[in-house]
Design an enzyme around this catalytic site. Sequence first.
Site, short mmCIF file in Angstrom:
data_model
loop_
_atom_site.label_atom_id
_atom_site.label_comp_id
_atom_site.label_asym_id
_atom_site.label_seq_id
_atom_site.Cartn_x
_atom_site.Cartn_y
_atom_site.Cartn_z
N TYR A 37 3.07 -3.65 4.70
CA TYR A 37 3.03 -4.34 3.41
C TYR A 37 3.82 -3.51 2.41
CZ TYR A 37 -0.75 -7.61 4.66
OH TYR A 37 -1.51 -8.61 5.21
N ARG A 83 -4.14 -3.04 -1.76
CA ARG A 83 -4.20 -3.09 -3.22
C ARG A 83 -5.11 -2.00 -3.79
NH1 ARG A 83 -5.69 -9.27 -3.54
NH2 ARG A 83 -6.18 -8.76 -5.72
N ASP A 121 -4.27 -12.77 0.81
CA ASP A 121 -5.16 -13.32 -0.20
C ASP A 121 -4.40 -14.19 -1.20
OD1 ASP A 121 -7.42 -12.04 0.88
OD2 ASP A 121 -6.90 -10.18 -0.16
N ARG A 163 -4.49 -12.13 7.45
CA ARG A 163 -4.95 -12.83 6.25
C ARG A 163 -4.23 -12.27 5.03
NH1 ARG A 163 -11.24 -13.43 4.28
NH2 ARG A 163 -10.83 -14.12 2.15
#
Length: 265
Positions: free
Chosen positions: A114, A201, A56, A54
């Site tokens: 990431y 994040r 965002d 997923r």
Amino acid sequence: MNSEERTIILHLCYDGSCYHGWQIQKNAVTVQETLEHALSAVCGRPVKTVGCGRTDAGVHARHYCVSFRTTAGIPADRIPFAVNTLLPRDISVLEACDGPESFNAILSCVRKEYIYRILNAPLRDPFLDRYACFYPQRLDMDRFCEAAAAFEGTHDFRAVRSVGTETRTTVRTVHYCRAEKTGDVITVAICADGFLYNMCRAMVGTMVYASYGKLNPQDIPALLEKGDRRLTGPTMPPQGLFMNHLWYPDFELSDSSSLPGRKSR
């Protein structure tokens, strides 16, 4: 037409700026919905995809993996050319191949990386506005890197998780977490066996706090043990985040490799 169902693996990339994330939602445009609409037209029947994870709203993917089952007879290597004519310019299918029946884009993935980019400069750069978080306060890179390294290893990461997605366990293994600065751009690379909701994040937000003394880098392991989201850093804006590298048992998706059975470009 071939009536035997087969598994197709796609390698794609997308700019997430105009989408409400990857996953289909009732009242918002998403990458998955847009891709499935194009694939259904190409295959001549409805297609339901499985994404590798997923992302965002506003988050990008330099490398993303999708699998789906279909009875369509179109050769896999023709799918990128056909589907890209129906996709908007901010989504591109780079490669496709036939995969084993057991392949599942999310369940078969063993590691993900990431990257998060911060423009650490006094003035904005309009050419980075959609692809880096603008943060004008000068950040201490020694403290930043020390904080990044403190996340490495196997921990319970509920202290850097936003509420919103239920998961069986909040324990994850971070294989590496490192940061470097080139010019005014800080790039953080985080590789783990899996990620919680907004984990990357929030990790970067904690590194930012550590870099200007709001918390000590050496305190991060203890903060993870406490598991209190209020004690760690903020959730950084989405535009700096990219899914960047994926590992599967038989192949990797990155800048230098490609799907199984395909020659590297």
